[in-house]
Write a protein that holds these residues in place. Structure first.
Motif, mmCIF file in Angstrom:
data_model
loop_
_atom_site.group_PDB
_atom_site.id
_atom_site.type_symbol
_atom_site.label_atom_id
_atom_site.label_comp_id
_atom_site.label_asym_id
_atom_site.label_seq_id
_atom_site.Cartn_x
_atom_site.Cartn_y
_atom_site.Cartn_z
ATOM 1 N N ARG A 1 22.383 103.357 46.368
ATOM 2 C CA ARG A 1 22.050 102.430 45.281
ATOM 3 C C ARG A 1 20.749 102.885 44.598
ATOM 4 N NH1 ARG A 1 18.052 99.492 43.366
ATOM 5 N NH2 ARG A 1 17.494 98.808 45.456
ATOM 6 N N ASP A 2 19.632 102.877 45.309
ATOM 7 C CA ASP A 2 18.371 103.296 44.692
ATOM 8 C C ASP A 2 18.328 104.822 44.547
ATOM 9 O OD1 ASP A 2 15.734 103.152 43.675
ATOM 10 O OD2 ASP A 2 15.200 101.589 45.088
ATOM 11 N N HIS B 1 10.789 97.015 50.864
ATOM 12 C CA HIS B 1 11.371 98.027 49.963
ATOM 13 C C HIS B 1 10.202 98.703 49.250
ATOM 14 C CE1 HIS B 1 14.531 99.564 47.189
ATOM 15 N NE2 HIS B 1 13.528 99.580 46.334
ATOM 16 N N HIS C 1 8.125 102.051 47.407
ATOM 17 C CA HIS C 1 8.222 103.268 46.591
ATOM 18 C C HIS C 1 6.970 104.129 46.748
ATOM 19 C CE1 HIS C 1 11.999 103.069 44.323
ATOM 20 N NE2 HIS C 1 11.938 101.774 44.570
ATOM 21 N N ASN D 1 11.643 106.746 47.349
ATOM 22 C CA ASN D 1 11.541 105.652 48.317
ATOM 23 C C ASN D 1 11.046 106.198 49.659
ATOM 24 O OD1 ASN D 1 13.540 104.904 46.203
ATOM 25 N ND2 ASN D 1 13.789 103.062 47.411
HETATM 26 ZN ZN ZN Z 1 13.637 100.535 44.435
#
Ligand code: ZN
Length: 412
Positions: A12-13, A202, A204, A243
């Motif tokens: 997804r990311d 989550h 980054h 990520n």
């Molecule tokens: Zn993200």
């Protein structure tokens, strides 16, 4: 004591990485490898995106067949009722969702053109959660996008509302990589204590702290009395600077000074798959693994300077924190240096039989061989590079599923 789980968001990311992408077959192989590795959940795609729907449905079929078990497959969508409805229209069997909405003043003012207030954001999220429950969702994570630029009172109010309406997890998104390990620890701990809901972190890497922040955030959740779910991607792929890398994060929470033997994983992780999964992600994305990548980089167990080489020869533990075999490294790999028959979208039956024969794959008759050949050709159209052995084996083992993965019917 609460535990640490991993939710990998490569599909997804990771695929949101600018200039790069994955084929649906590559995404499927990643789900299979994540499952073999013991990852709790794969955020496997976008159920509201038309071209994802046959891939998502096919992977849910693999789950029903027991192939993708026990990993949980979850979809990502905006926390909007119409998105939830679209998701169930396109992917009727989806059962796990993460619903995302912006919570920071910056994004509320400048993404919604000043038309929304905080109360509207909470209301939209609640409506989406209720719609997801009504349509049969079994587990819901509610995501606060840009949580690190959101004030604490509102985060607590938002997360409490999510919990009261049946969300099982709250995702704290450091969308811009703005946190540091000290701030995320305090924030997540406060959230865990005040909301009483398991927390996803989550993170980054815009400031180079995605792994460090994930580890600190997880510690915050656990010290605050809640399970921690760390979002990761393979090789740290993802928007902008990426990520938290899956392998590096697993190493950090199992080997680091403050974690080893103190904090526990909710599921046993088979780290021996690390080498294979990282290598595959690198090939599939077309992005080399940095030479100094933790665990899986070419230099992670390389020593040349006199004192280090001498020390490691006497005892590897002199200069290595963990054993290379633990990561599935150390086996010899076969590289073809002579004649090569490779396969592409225009290849024929003879070359195909040769390649499959080398993997000891035989076909019951020529009709079956031609069916698999045709699917492999289509897979090559999508991937535009030679398939790896596991992809060929997958197509031969599950031709009906492969057919679905390769089906794109635009603008029906
Ligand atoms: Zn993200």
């Amino acid at each position: 004591m609460p535990k640490i789980y991993f939710i990998d968001v490569t599909n997804r990311d990771g695929v949101q990485t600018a200039n790069l992408g994955l084929s649906k077959l590559e995404k499927t192989i990643i789900n299979i490898y994540l499952n073999e590795m013991g990852i709790f959940q794969s955020e496997f795609g976008f159920p509201t995106t038309r071209h994802e729907s046959t891939y998502l449905q096919a992977n849910l079929e693999l789950a029903a067949m027991g192939v993708l078990q026990p990993i949980r497959l979850s979809g990502w969508l905006r926390a909007i009722v119409s998105d939830v409805e679209t998701a169930f229209r396109f992917v009727p069997d989806i059962r796990h969702l993460n619903l995302s909405i912006s919570t920071s003043p910056q994004m509320i003012s400048h993404k919604f053109y000043g038309e929304k207030k905080r109360e509207d954001i909470v209301e939209m999220m609640i409506d989406a959660v209720e719609a997801a429950k009504a349509l049969g969702t079994e587990s819901i994570g509610v995501n606060a996008e840009d949580a690190s630029r959101t004030d604490m009172d509102f985060l607590i109010e938002f997360a409490l509302a999510a919990k009261e309406h049946g969300a099982q997890r709250f995702r704290y998104c450091d969308t811009l990589g703005y946190d540091d390990p000290f701030t995320i620890y305090e924030t997540v701990k406060t959230l865990a204590e005040n909301v009483g809901i398991p927390i996803e972190v989550h993170c980054h890497g815009d400031l180079g702290m995605a792994v460090a922040n994930s580890v600190a955030g997880a510690k915050g959740a656990i010290d605050g009395g809640q399970d921690a779910y760390i979002n990761t991607t393979l090789n740290g792929m993802g928007e902008r600077a990426g990520n938290a890398d899956l392998v590096a994060t697993i190493l950090a929470v199992t080997k680091s000074k403050g974690f080893a033997g103190r904090y526990r994983l909710g599921k046993r992780i088979n780290l021996k798959k690390a080498w294979k999964i990282s290598k595959f992600a690198s090939y599939a994305f077309g992005v080399p693994v940095p030479i100094n990548q933790p665990g899986v980089g070419a230099n992670a167990f390389a020593h040349s300077s006199g004192i280090h080489a001498d020390g490691v020869l006497k005892d590897p533990e002199n200069y290595e924190l963990y054993d290379l075999a633990e990561l599935g490294r150390g086996k010899l790999e076969f590289v073809e240096t002579g004649r090569e028959i490779c396969f592409g979208e225009y290849s024929g039956i003879s070359g195909f039989r040769h390649i499959m024969g080398k993997m000891a794959i035989t076909f019951e008759d020529s009709a079956k061989a031609r069916e698999i050949l045709e699917l492999v050709r289509y897979a090559n159209v999508e991937a535009q590079k030679p398939l790896i052995e596991d992809e060929l084996l997958f197509i031969a083992a599950y031709p009906q599923i492969a057919k679905k993965l390769l089906t794109l019917s635009p603008l029906e």
